[in-house]
Design an enzyme around this catalytic site. Structure first.
Site, PDB file in Angstrom:
ATOM      1  CG  HIS A  13      -4.819  -0.878   1.180  1.00 36.68           C
ATOM      2  ND1 HIS A  13      -5.313  -1.774   2.091  1.00 36.68           N
ATOM      3  CD2 HIS A  13      -5.784  -0.712   0.252  1.00 36.68           C
ATOM      4  CE1 HIS A  13      -6.541  -2.128   1.717  1.00 36.68           C
ATOM      5  NE2 HIS A  13      -6.848  -1.491   0.615  1.00 36.68           N
ATOM      6  NE  ARG A  56     -10.245  -2.891   6.109  1.00 31.23           N
ATOM      7  CZ  ARG A  56      -9.907  -1.723   5.600  1.00 31.23           C
ATOM      8  NH1 ARG A  56     -10.313  -0.615   6.163  1.00 31.23           N
ATOM      9  NH2 ARG A  56      -9.158  -1.662   4.505  1.00 31.23           N
TER      10      ARG A  56
END
Lengths: 621, 258
Positions: A259, A279
């Site tokens: 990740h 994000r």
């Protein structure tokens, strides 16, 4: 603790039967599910609803499985935000995210069935965040064309596990908590069918045998084999290893997802997940020079759909029709590699990460509302106020795409009666999983496996498999072996060395020579583990528990390293320095891992990918 | 920077135990759980402690630190002076299994007694509609990570083991309140909360709220509103009369008694 005074286990209410032959407690079920995360709970619910007597066996307390940590959301093309969204678009996104190595049938079923699985959670009491019209809200995530993730702030996994847990209790499913399965048992007739499972209560160390013609593996992943990981202690590849030892095969084991955004400081939380929602909700990545570097890392494959200017990227949040996605929302493998390169090039932050900045882009109220757990996590653990300053983040081992090779419609493995779902199964995500596709995977295939397992058990009638007593004895001896050793090594040390080795040699960027070295090191760890020793006694003894889990971690690590060495290309969650690009020949086949003949290691075979039918191929033209 | 931390950790089982003295090396940014893990890996391989996520999300590592009920993974060493001795003991209200691990089965037994949600049919298009402002009340309660620190702290059971059979505890009052405030639930949970869960035994000392690591306002937002609604129903003569002659409180529209 109380077996002398109670007939029923205090934790579960299940019968203890301490007087059974050999002191081993026994239970009979139609379906036994190993693991109580989203996949295990959903499978058990489906099996029980189909009329099967069902039990869940899990290593932790109920409700603590790794699903509880999932933050962002459940990907499902419900079209609540974007009516243009549908299963075909979700299917296409998933296949492209996995660089076309996904099992097409699984990706299709997943995209088609996810919306109804989410609605079901709502029927069972889940309270999702809403759109202005009162529908289930959907948020943006990497690799998904439309805002598609049903969510509850950034604690979607908690909502999901609690909803499923409450549903399981309502249906009266038996739960064996803090109970670890160490071996699968097969039919005494030698015809290869599953007959049950052998395990121990963590609390007492007492052994327990489950007699069941169907076993569903839902044990999650393998992250604990790596030093920097978002995974908890439970993630030791139990299901992967149990399946291998029972004669099933694994696929895609070379693909491990790092990740892009894990915490890098303080050291004690290094690797802890920072949700992709940061994000999705507007956060951007910057290097030490303050540059939004993702624009330098847009791969050819995603060029047509990715914004190449800051202006276009920023417009996209409000106008998705006329603008392309920001490069921060490329699939995870792309973003993780980019971050890795920036750090290596010396443009990293003081603690060896890069910056994830939402503070300068959204109001404190918005951030606290949309990302409450992240706000809390950074405030409490790192003294960082994410509404006022950027976070320092770096890649962390998060998810294994590889797992048990299963039939896409029923999740049946190569062993009759043995099913696998969720992270411990393989195929669905190809070489790289999109964020949000895990929670939906758990629900879609959990339900399918539970129903299939119940139907298989039901269809057996009187011809149920029987457990062989010598197998029970063997499992018992194997579990107790670390108590018998004189002067051996402590399992914690071997585990730490394995984690360091996997991190250094089988990590985010790989190389042939390093992978060969890792295989040699794993052999040495196996040798050390055969002589490991535990102190104390069998009652709630974490050292002993680790010694048993470590065997699984070792065999699964070997599977990953061996497959990574064989695949001479870079694709999704497998990047080779010495073979930097994708290779269409490798793009047409899977690597299949099985146990070798003497059971001491694994071997590989190549297998062509199942061919996608023409009516689906058209989405990729 | 790193230093030698003095710790006292309770070691023992149901037959008894004692505080053990340890000195363990710790470093900057660490939490109490890190120190315990280092003890486990280097000095006490069989030290029993529950944990999973190490991020305050799963609620496994509940214990008492210097007598205060807290999560081991969310208690930073920097909250203490480096010279201070940190004492870690198991949750007091639950029977010890071993060391810091307690038998929390009481909570799972209570969970099995709880009602589930019962919604009406979906809208004609197969979806359900609820407004954000209406789901937020329940969402606050669903932040609960089931660490059971509130259950451990609650006076009704902490010093009165005999109250346990009749008392579900704060964690489960949250569940009743959540169902009661669910915009689409069709049942009236008030008698169940009073009779089955023993809500009346709570005397609103707010201890549960103080120890909640999620900051849920258990007393103010869940328990007191539930108590008020029960009292409403039980004692208000107008409500009683209204019920008799077929008038209903609008709040309970469409809900039938569970």
């Amino acid at each position: 603790m109380t077996e002398s005074t109670h007939d029923r286990h205090p934790m579960t209410g299940n019968e203890m039967s301490p007087s059974a032959a050999g002191g081993i407690e026994r239970h009979q079920y139609d379906v036994v599910v190993i693991g109580a995360g989203g996949a295990g709970l959903r499978a058990a619910i489906a099996a029980q609803e189909a009329g099967a007597r069902t039990a869940i066996v899990c290593k932790s307390l109920l409700g603590k499985a790794h699903t509880v940590m999932a933050e962002g959301g459940i990907a499902a093309a419900m079209g609540n935000r974007w009516p243009e969204d549908n299963w075909e678009v979700h299917f296409r996104d998933t296949m492209r995210g996995g660089k076309m190595l996904n099992n097409w049938r699984m990706a299709q079923l997943h995209a088609q069935e996810a919306p109804e699985r989410v609605m079901e959670l709502e029927d069972w009491g889940a309270l999702f965040d809403r759109t202005e019209d009162g529908l289930i809200s959907q948020r943006d995530f990497g690799g998904h064309k439309y805002a598609r993730l049903a969510h509850v702030g950034d604690r979607t996994g908690l909502e999901m596990i609690r909803t499923l847990q409450q549903r399981a209790f309502q249906l009266g499913i038996d739960v064996f908590m803090e109970c670890t399965v160490t071996e699968l048992l097969k039919d005494a007739d030698g015809n290869g069918r599953i007959a049950g499972a052998f395990g121990y209560w963590r609390e007492t160390g007492r052994f327990v045998v489950f007699e069941a013609p169907s076993v569903v593996l839902a044990t999650g992943g393998i992250g604990k084999s790596f030093k920097v990981t978002s995974n908890s202690w439970e993630y030791t590849g139990d299901g992967h290893a149990l399946a291998l030892r029972a004669g099933a095969s694994l696929i895609n084991m070379e693909f491990v997802q790092f990740h892009p955004t894990g915490m890098v400081w303080p050291p004690s939380v290094k690797g802890l997940l920072v949700t992709e929602s940061v994000r999705g909700d507007g956060g951007v990545l910057k290097n030490a020079e303050g540059k939004r570097f993702m624009f330098d890392y847009i791969p050819e494959y995603f060029k047509a759909e990715t914004a190449d200017t800051v202006e276009e990227a920023d417009r996209w949040y409000d106008d998705k029709k006329n603008n392309r996605r920001p490069p921060e929302l490329l699939p995870r493998d792309e973003v993780a590699r980019a971050i890795n390169s920036e750090i290596k090039a010396g443009r990293g932050s003081p603690h060896g990460g890069i910056y994830l900045d939402i503070a300068s882009r959204r109001t404190p109220e918005f951030i606290r509302k949309r990302l409450p757990s992240m706000y809390h996590q950074f405030k409490e653990l790192a003294d960082v106020d994410i509404t006022a300053e950027p976070m320092e983040i770096g890649p962390t081992c998060h998810y294994v795409m590889g797992g048990v090779e299963v039939d896409p419609d029923t999740e049946l493995s190569a062993v009759p009666g043995l099913y696998a779902v969720g992270e411990c199964s393989g195929g669905m995500h190809g070489s790289n999983r999109l964020g949000g596709n895990s929670l939906s995977d758990l629900l879609v295939f959990g339900r399918r496996a539970g129903a299939a397992a119940a139907s298989y058990s039901d269809g057996l009638g009187g011809s149920r498999p029987a457990i062989a007593e010598q197998d029970v004895k063997a499992a018992e001896q194997s579990a107790l072996a670390p108590f018998e050793v004189e002067g051996g090594e402590n399992p914690y040390t071997i585990q730490q060395d394995l984690q360091q080795s996997m991190n250094d040699l089988v990590g985010i960027i790989r190389e042939g020579a390093e992978l060969e070295r890792s295989l040699a090191e794993i052999e040495a760890f196996k040798e050390r583990a055969s002589r490991m020793k535990v102190e104390g006694h069998r009652q709630y003894n974490p050292g002993w528990h680790l010694s048993i889990d470590l065997r699984n971690m070792l065999i699964v690590s070997e599977a990953i390293a061996k497959a990574a060495l064989a695949r001479e290309e870079s694709r999704g969650g497998h990047t080779r320095n010495d073979f930097p690009g994708p290779d269409p020949v490798w793009g047409s086949k899977n690597l299949v891992v099985t146990l070798n003949a003497d059971g001491t290691g694994v071997e590989l075979t190549e297998k062509p990918l199942p061919e996608m039918p023409d009516e689906l191929k058209k989405y990729f033209e | 920077m790193g230093y030698e931390l003095k710790m006292r950790v309770w070691r023992g089982d149901q037959s008894g135990g004692d505080l053990g003295d340890y000195t363990v090396e710790v470093s900057e940014g660490e939490v109490v759980l890190d120190a315990l893990h280092r003890l486990q890996a280097t000095q006490a391989g069989d030290l029993a402690v529950r944990w999973n996520c190490k991020a305050g999300k799963c609620g496994s590592c509940s214990a008492e630190i210097n007598g205060r009920p807290r999560l081991l993974c969310m208690t930073r060493l920097s909250d203490f002076e480096p010279t201070e001795t940190i004492t870690v003991t198991p949750m007091r209200s639950f029977p010890v299994i071993r060391d810091l691990v307690t038998d929390v089965s009481y909570n799972y037994e209570k969970a099995r007694e709880l009602p589930g949600v019962e919604l009406g049919p979906r809208d004609p298009d197969g979806k359900r509609r609820m407004m954000q402002v209406d789901v937020e009340r329940g969402q606050e309660f669903r932040k609960c990570i089931e660490c059971f620190l509130c259950q451990n702290t609650c006076h009704v059971v902490r010093d009165h083991e005999d109250n346990k059979p009749a008392f579900a505890g704060p964690r489960f009052f949250l569940r009743y309140a959540e169902l009661d405030m669910h915009p689409l639930d069709t049942r009236d949970r008030r008698s169940a909360a009073r009779e089955t869960a023993g809500l009346g035994m709570c005397n609103i000392t707010k201890c549960c709220t103080e120890v909640c690591p999620e900051g849920i306002r258990i007393t103010d937002n869940a328990i007191i509103p539930m108590k008020e609604r029960i009292v409403d129903r039980k004692y208000d003569p107008l409500v009683w009369l209204g019920a008799k002659i077929g008038l209903r409180n609008k709040d309970d529209d469409g809900r039938t008694e569970a």
